[in-house]
Motif scaffolding. Structure first.
Motif, PDB file in Angstrom:
ATOM      1  N   MET A  67       0.837  -1.195   0.000  1.00  0.00           N
ATOM      2  CA  MET A  67       0.000   0.000   0.000  1.00  0.00           C
ATOM      3  C   MET A  67       0.873   1.245   0.000  1.00  0.00           C
ATOM      4  O   MET A  67       1.897   1.311   0.664  1.00  0.00           O
ATOM      5  N   THR A  68       0.442   2.248  -0.718  1.00  0.00           N
ATOM      6  CA  THR A  68       1.166   3.511  -0.706  1.00  0.00           C
ATOM      7  C   THR A  68       0.792   4.271   0.554  1.00  0.00           C
ATOM      8  O   THR A  68      -0.122   3.894   1.294  1.00  0.00           O
ATOM      9  N   ALA A  69       1.487   5.343   0.817  1.00  0.00           N
ATOM     10  CA  ALA A  69       1.216   6.149   2.010  1.00  0.00           C
ATOM     11  C   ALA A  69      -0.197   6.720   1.954  1.00  0.00           C
ATOM     12  O   ALA A  69      -0.894   6.803   2.973  1.00  0.00           O
ATOM     13  N   ASP A  70      -0.639   7.122   0.764  1.00  0.00           N
ATOM     14  CA  ASP A  70      -1.998   7.668   0.623  1.00  0.00           C
ATOM     15  C   ASP A  70      -3.046   6.616   0.958  1.00  0.00           C
ATOM     16  O   ASP A  70      -4.037   6.919   1.621  1.00  0.00           O
ATOM     17  N   ASP A  71      -2.832   5.385   0.497  1.00  0.00           N
ATOM     18  CA  ASP A  71      -3.778   4.311   0.792  1.00  0.00           C
ATOM     19  C   ASP A  71      -3.822   4.019   2.290  1.00  0.00           C
ATOM     20  O   ASP A  71      -4.891   3.799   2.858  1.00  0.00           O
ATOM     21  N   ALA A  72      -2.669   4.027   2.928  1.00  0.00           N
ATOM     22  CA  ALA A  72      -2.623   3.770   4.366  1.00  0.00           C
ATOM     23  C   ALA A  72      -3.335   4.884   5.137  1.00  0.00           C
ATOM     24  O   ALA A  72      -4.070   4.622   6.102  1.00  0.00           O
ATOM     25  N   SER A  77      -8.160   6.787   8.162  1.00  0.00           N
ATOM     26  CA  SER A  77      -9.268   7.735   8.361  1.00  0.00           C
ATOM     27  C   SER A  77     -10.614   7.022   8.281  1.00  0.00           C
ATOM     28  O   SER A  77     -11.548   7.374   8.999  1.00  0.00           O
ATOM     29  N   LEU A  78     -10.736   6.006   7.442  1.00  0.00           N
ATOM     30  CA  LEU A  78     -11.988   5.266   7.350  1.00  0.00           C
ATOM     31  C   LEU A  78     -12.243   4.456   8.623  1.00  0.00           C
ATOM     32  O   LEU A  78     -13.381   4.315   9.056  1.00  0.00           O
ATOM     33  N   ARG A  79     -11.189   3.914   9.213  1.00  0.00           N
ATOM     34  CA  ARG A  79     -11.361   3.174  10.466  1.00  0.00           C
ATOM     35  C   ARG A  79     -11.805   4.067  11.593  1.00  0.00           C
ATOM     36  O   ARG A  79     -12.534   3.660  12.475  1.00  0.00           O
ATOM     37  N   SER A  80     -11.363   5.320  11.566  1.00  0.00           N
ATOM     38  CA  SER A  80     -11.699   6.219  12.665  1.00  0.00           C
ATOM     39  C   SER A  80     -13.087   6.831  12.509  1.00  0.00           C
ATOM     40  O   SER A  80     -13.595   7.463  13.427  1.00  0.00           O
ATOM     41  N   ILE A  81     -13.743   6.651  11.373  1.00  0.00           N
ATOM     42  CA  ILE A  81     -15.068   7.224  11.161  1.00  0.00           C
ATOM     43  C   ILE A  81     -16.100   6.536  12.039  1.00  0.00           C
ATOM     44  O   ILE A  81     -16.866   7.175  12.744  1.00  0.00           O
ATOM     45  N   CYS A  82     -16.099   5.247  12.072  1.00  0.00           N
ATOM     46  CA  CYS A  82     -17.145   4.522  12.790  1.00  0.00           C
ATOM     47  C   CYS A  82     -16.517   3.333  13.490  1.00  0.00           C
ATOM     48  O   CYS A  82     -15.885   2.504  12.887  1.00  0.00           O
TER      49      CYS A  82
END
Length: 85
Positions: A67-72, A77-82
């Protein structure tokens, strides 16, 4: 009338595909020169299929790209949403 035409068209497509997919039977050709030419055509077709299969397999066996840095960052950020929705 349209139904009959569409059925006829379907039958033509099915039979033409079946005829095209049938391999040439070289062993039944009487003339030696024609039979050998038939075997050569089959060998060329087999080599082309084998080359295509090897290319497809090489393409499928490409190494996994990390994974690139952007993907990570996006995954974080998606994990921290919900948390537990």
């Amino acid at each position: 009338m349209k139904l009959a035409a569409s059925l006829l068209f379907t039958v033509i497509l099915i039979t033409s595909h079946a005829n095209a997919a049938t391999p040439e039977q070289c062993r039944f050709i009487e003339a030696r020169a024609e039979r050998e030419a038939c075997y050569q055509r089959q060998e060329i077709a087999r080599a082309a299929r084998q080359k295509a299969n090897e290319a497809r397999q090489a393409e499928q066996q490409k190494p996994y790209e990390p994974m690139t840095a952007d993907d990570a960052q996006l995954a974080k950020s998606l994990r921290s949403i919900c948390r537990g929705c």
